[in-house]
Enzyme design. Sequence first.
Site, PDB file in Angstrom:
ATOM      1  N   SER A 121     -24.480 -19.220  -7.442  1.00 25.76           N
ATOM      2  CA  SER A 121     -25.520 -18.391  -7.104  1.00 25.76           C
ATOM      3  C   SER A 121     -25.365 -17.033  -6.386  1.00 25.76           C
ATOM      4  O   SER A 121     -24.387 -16.245  -7.292  1.00 25.76           O
ATOM      5  CB  SER A 121     -26.291 -19.421  -6.104  1.00 25.76           C
ATOM      6  OG  SER A 121     -26.459 -20.602  -6.491  1.00 25.76           O
ATOM      7  N   HIS A 146     -27.192 -18.838 -12.136  1.00 24.80           N
ATOM      8  CA  HIS A 146     -28.489 -19.509 -12.606  1.00 24.80           C
ATOM      9  C   HIS A 146     -29.495 -18.628 -12.088  1.00 24.80           C
ATOM     10  O   HIS A 146     -29.475 -17.421 -11.526  1.00 24.80           O
ATOM     11  CB  HIS A 146     -28.622 -20.997 -12.025  1.00 24.80           C
ATOM     12  CG  HIS A 146     -28.667 -20.871 -10.648  1.00 24.80           C
ATOM     13  ND1 HIS A 146     -29.871 -20.501 -10.078  1.00 24.80           N
ATOM     14  CD2 HIS A 146     -27.813 -21.324  -9.586  1.00 24.80           C
ATOM     15  CE1 HIS A 146     -29.638 -20.603  -8.637  1.00 24.80           C
ATOM     16  NE2 HIS A 146     -28.373 -21.172  -8.497  1.00 24.80           N
TER      17      HIS A 146
END
Length: 218
Positions: A121, A146
Amino acid sequence: MFRHLKKVSLFSISSLSLQKFYSVSNCESPIENETTFNSFNEIEFKRFRENRIIHIYGSINKELAVRIKDCLEQLDSEKNLPIKIIINSNGGEVTQGLSICDKMNKLKSEVHTQCDGVCASIASVILANGTEGKRTITPNSTVFIHEPYHSFGEDMTFTIFELNGSLRSLKNQREQIINTLIKVTRKSRSEIEELMRNDTYLTSEEAIEHQFVDLIEK
């Protein structure tokens, strides 16, 4: 925010990875407060100053970001020598992670980054934001990228205005992440969007291929 798996906020400002080491909100010398820090801490603090290594562990939140930025500022003010950030984090708050990137970009010193375990992330963005040519990853580490998401928590009751505000914030964060990654990876917008859309896990070799890092740490 980006998803993160473990809600632990450990920050070690030493060159070794032991939970016994102290955590502080700034980098003032422990010698100035002997009632708080023992000789063991003083030795480790000296190693931190000499080795210029910062560890980022656990969830990236406001408290952790403040500590990291304080230490980056102090090390940068002392010597114009490289600072190393070793990262093992499942991510956290996008705004706080991007604020760390902003601080890294303002320093005179080079900031070398290393993935040691997982950079997921927003942690993957911090990793990629290190000085080009000085971003490394250990052989069995993983980088995960993501789409950002917004958590409404347990209370799912909200107005249309609150929903619209959250969507605008999420869209802005997505744009900030994409623009940052375009700059530091030299990938196209479509390539970055594809990585994010597909919830992409990268091996150490793939992380080099996608230019999140430059070398595998042997």
